[in-house]
Write a protein that holds these residues in place. Structure first.
Motif, PDB file in Angstrom:
ATOM      1  N   ARG A 227       0.834  -1.206   0.000  1.00 37.94           N
ATOM      2  CA  ARG A 227       0.000   0.000   0.000  1.00 37.94           C
ATOM      3  C   ARG A 227       0.870   1.259   0.000  1.00 37.94           C
ATOM      4  N   ARG A 228       1.943   1.244   0.799  1.00 40.15           N
ATOM      5  CA  ARG A 228       2.845   2.391   0.819  1.00 40.15           C
ATOM      6  C   ARG A 228       3.455   2.633  -0.558  1.00 40.15           C
ATOM      7  N   LYS A 231       0.794   4.060  -2.979  1.00 46.90           N
ATOM      8  CA  LYS A 231       0.522   5.483  -2.738  1.00 46.90           C
ATOM      9  C   LYS A 231       1.691   6.352  -3.194  1.00 46.90           C
ATOM     10  N   ASN A 234       1.731   6.664  -6.991  1.00 47.19           N
ATOM     11  CA  ASN A 234       0.702   7.600  -7.447  1.00 47.19           C
ATOM     12  C   ASN A 234       1.125   9.039  -7.212  1.00 47.19           C
ATOM     13  N   LYS A 235       1.736   9.289  -6.059  1.00 46.16           N
ATOM     14  CA  LYS A 235       2.187  10.645  -5.738  1.00 46.16           C
ATOM     15  C   LYS A 235       3.271  11.104  -6.704  1.00 46.16           C
TER      16      LYS A 235
END
Length: 503
Positions: A227-228, A231, A234-235
């Motif tokens: 998950r990290r 994210k 995506n950032k």
């Protein structure tokens, strides 16, 4: 034409009648009483003889009674009351008096009953082939539909007739084609638009990618690291620090960077390495599923065409992800369109047909595809998204999803568990109609729901266009293989002879 008279106690919902002739189950009848013209449908018929009752156990006794009394028998049936013809088919508040004549409904009445708004012709009455059966296409689109049957009962033909009827209204139909049955079909009212089963991972949710990466719900540490990385990737894309050309490789790069942190323990590094291995497997196993150059898959849907997503070469995990991805995005973008809350919109309604609904919305297993099928079933009609669930195993389809289908086309069903499951999902399917399901022939069906004014026994039209999905001629295939093998062997022998070999 009077076929019998009411007997015994009657009610506003059903009557029993006795008859001199044997009418057919599924025929429509009229009862005229109290200034009403009440329409009903014959749901059961029995033939009996008072003298030859079930308490006789000696065949000689049966023979003797038959020789004395002959073979005369009584004919008894049950009529399900459908409503007052002259009062918009509202159920009468008073029952028919015993002795009321039971007459066959004439063509004019039936034609008026099957006259609907936005008509879509499915077939004709089983017992009166000159009466067309038309359903309300708009009611299917807004209230959803289930097509249920055992294998070989005519599901694919029914789906094809339905698609062709929808295309006549330029409805954008979207078919999740699990077996490649519709990708080469030829419809009279529109073309087929085959959509490649691929997604830009940039548009996928975390749960969708996680499922393909085979990270289980119990693998908490791996899920946390994944998950990290998701994210962070995506950032990086949003900030312009990385290109979307290979989103999965960005995730992999983030994981490698995380694993190089010297402050991590050996156990933590090992967990990250486990995630990296799963990302590598993900990239390798689903290389054909990911297309980093395509936009949102919904952009491929075309109005007035049968948009077919060919899932015949994808596995069950990929199929579930594609279904959940498309339904999730469709619902969100239709909400955006109505609420004007975002520029990411779907500007027209869509009718989704999901083959193998028992796989995509299973009864005893949770999945993202089932979750989004349930969501669209509950909310989709408000935003112009319609669903059609198709299955040859109704008993294994999620009950919640099935109960949201306010229309049903039920072809032959023999398995009692299938029958009970369908009946529990539909308040319109009576016990007597359930008993008729095993006796339906190929292509015959019971229609129920808001798309039709009354329950109907229909012979579905034969789809005239080209399609696949029928039974394979196995004997013919074997014979062709043997013939081809013999011809190939003979050709090899001739080639050897021509080369000078004495074979």
């Amino acid at each position: 034409m009077i076929i019998g008279r009411c007997i015994g106690e009657t009610s506003p919902t059903e009557v029993n009648f006795i008859s001199d002739e044997m009418p057919q189950v599924g025929e429509y009848v009229c009862l005229n009483y109290d200034d009403k013209q009440v329409l009903g449908m014959i749901e059961t018929m029995v033939r009996g003889n008072v003298s030859l009752n079930e308490d006789i156990y000696n065949p000689a006794t049966v023979k003797m009674i038959t020789e004395i009394e002959g073979t005369e028998s009584y004919i008894k049936g049950k009529v399900r009351i459908l409503g007052d013809v002259n009062d918009h088919l509202k159920l009468p508040r008073t029952p028919a008096p015993p002795g009321t004549p039971v007459e066959l409904a004439n063509k004019e009445i039936l034609k008026d009953v099957f006259k609907v708004k936005n008509p879509l012709k499915l077939g004709s009455l089983i017992n009166q082939k000159d009466i067309d059966v038309e359903v309300n296409a708009n009611s299917i689109l807004t209230r959803h539909l289930a097509i249920l049957a055992m294998t070989g009962a005519g599901k694919s033909n029914t789906v094809s007739v339905l698609i062709d009827g929808m295309l006549d209204y330029d409805v954008p139909v979207f078919v999740f084609d699990m077996h490649g049955e519709y990708k080469d079909a030829e419809f009279k009212n529109g073309e087929v638009n085959v959509i490649k089963p691929s997604i830009n991972p940039r548009y996928m949710s975390f749960n969708e990618i996680k499922k393909l990466a085979n990270i289980s719900k119990n693998a908490f540490k791996q899920e946390r690291y994944f998950r990290r990385a998701f994210k962070k990737a995506n950032k990086l894309v949003e900030e312009g620090a990385a290109s979307t050309n290979n989103f999965l490789m960005i995730i992999k790069g983030v994981l490698i960077e995380m694993g190089n942190d010297e402050e991590l323990s050996a156990g933590e590094k090992n967990d990250i390495l486990g995630v990296l291995n799963k990302v590598d497997d993900l990239i390798e196993k689903y290389a054909n599923l990911f297309d980093t150059n395509r936009g949102n898959i919904l952009g491929n849907i075309q109005i007035g065409k049968a948009n077919v997503l060919d899932l015949s070469q994808t596995d069950e995990y990929a199929a579930e992800v594609l279904v959940s991805h498309i339904l999730r995005n469709s619902l969100q973008r239709r909400k955006n369109y109505f609420n004007k809350s975002s520029n990411e919109t779907l500007e027209f309604p869509v009718f989704f047909i999901l083959e193998e609904a028992h796989i995509l919305a299973p009864k005893r297993r949770e999945s993202d595809s089932k979750f989004w099928i349930q969501r669209v079933a509950r909310e989709g009609r408000k935003f112009g998204l319609g669903l059609c669930l198709v299955s040859q195993s109704p008993k294994t389809v999620d009950q919640d999803a099935l109960s949201q289908m306010n229309n049903m086309i039920i072809l032959r069903l023999v398995e009692p568990d299938d029958q009970r499951h369908v009946q529990s999902a539909s308040e319109s399917l009576s016990e007597d109609l359930v008993k008729q399901l095993p006796s339906l022939n190929v292509g015959e069906a019971v229609l129920l729901g808001l798309m039709t004014k009354v329950p109907t026994l229909v012979k579905i039209d034969e789809f005239k266009g080209r399609m696949y999905g029928g039974d394979i001629d196995v004997i013919g295939e074997i014979a062709k293989y043997k013939k081809d093998s013999k011809e190939e062997l003979k050709q090899q022998e001739e080639d050897l002879m021509n080369l000078g070999y004495d074979y």
